[in-house]
Design a protein around this motif. Sequence first.
Motif, PDB file in Angstrom:
ATOM      1  N   ILE A  88       6.647  -0.292   6.239  1.00  0.00           N
ATOM      2  CA  ILE A  88       7.968  -0.337   5.613  1.00  0.00           C
ATOM      3  C   ILE A  88       8.647   1.030   5.709  1.00  0.00           C
ATOM      4  N   ARG A  89       7.844   2.090   5.499  1.00  0.00           N
ATOM      5  CA  ARG A  89       8.403   3.444   5.462  1.00  0.00           C
ATOM      6  C   ARG A  89       7.297   4.445   5.770  1.00  0.00           C
ATOM      7  N   GLY A  90       7.644   5.476   6.526  1.00  0.00           N
ATOM      8  CA  GLY A  90       6.727   6.591   6.743  1.00  0.00           C
ATOM      9  C   GLY A  90       6.035   6.575   8.092  1.00  0.00           C
TER      10      GLY A  90
ATOM     11  N   GLU B 132       9.923   9.368   3.658  1.00  0.00           N
ATOM     12  CA  GLU B 132      10.936   9.514   2.624  1.00  0.00           C
ATOM     13  C   GLU B 132      10.288   9.102   1.302  1.00  0.00           C
ATOM     14  N   MET B 133      10.874   9.502   0.217  1.00  0.00           N
ATOM     15  CA  MET B 133      10.407   9.147  -1.123  1.00  0.00           C
ATOM     16  C   MET B 133       8.984   9.624  -1.400  1.00  0.00           C
TER      17      MET B 133
ATOM     18  N   VAL C 194       0.875  -1.169   0.000  1.00  0.00           N
ATOM     19  CA  VAL C 194       0.000   0.000   0.000  1.00  0.00           C
ATOM     20  C   VAL C 194       0.910   1.216   0.000  1.00  0.00           C
ATOM     21  N   ARG C 195       0.760   2.086  -0.981  1.00  0.00           N
ATOM     22  CA  ARG C 195       1.519   3.339  -1.033  1.00  0.00           C
ATOM     23  C   ARG C 195       0.546   4.481  -0.792  1.00  0.00           C
TER      24      ARG C 195
ATOM     25  N   TRP D  81       1.006   5.130  13.402  1.00  0.00           N
ATOM     26  CA  TRP D  81       2.075   4.217  13.056  1.00  0.00           C
ATOM     27  C   TRP D  81       3.278   4.954  12.482  1.00  0.00           C
ATOM     28  N   SER D  82       4.435   4.259  12.515  1.00  0.00           N
ATOM     29  CA  SER D  82       5.662   4.773  11.906  1.00  0.00           C
ATOM     30  C   SER D  82       6.526   3.593  11.472  1.00  0.00           C
ATOM     31  N   THR D  83       7.586   3.892  10.756  1.00  0.00           N
ATOM     32  CA  THR D  83       8.459   2.877  10.180  1.00  0.00           C
ATOM     33  C   THR D  83       8.792   1.788  11.201  1.00  0.00           C
TER      34      THR D  83
END
Length: 130
Positions: free
Chosen positions: A77-79, A116-117, A55-56, A93-95
């Motif tokens: 995974i990230r963010g 990031e990204m 999920v992005r 939530w966080s990474t």
Amino acid sequence: YGAAANPALPPVPVLVHPPTLHESGASRVVPFDLSACLGVEGRACTSPNLMAAFVRVKVGDSLETLARATSQAFFVIRGSGVSATAEHGKVRWSTGDLFVLPSTRGAVVHECVEAEMGGAALYWIHDEPL
């Protein structure tokens, strides 16, 4: 239950789902649909009893996910951000976090606050195919 939990499967190739699938682009769900390899008709699945996806969610954006499942697990995974349901409230939530939601009748709304990204990436798995 035993047949559903441990079904006979045809040979399934090992497939790689690279990070490029969630590192850029619009907010979206990227399903790992192996139904054709498994000979399963009429529903998307990663195995006959599970569905997995990336999920992005872009920074400042929100995205709904919906699964008719007994539970759903999300690994960040990230963010960082928040996911909310009408039934169970909000989860921040966080990474590196893993959060699990019990059966939810409505959608889960995911919002990305920072990443990031340009967007958060979650690994989502649930048992809707079961």
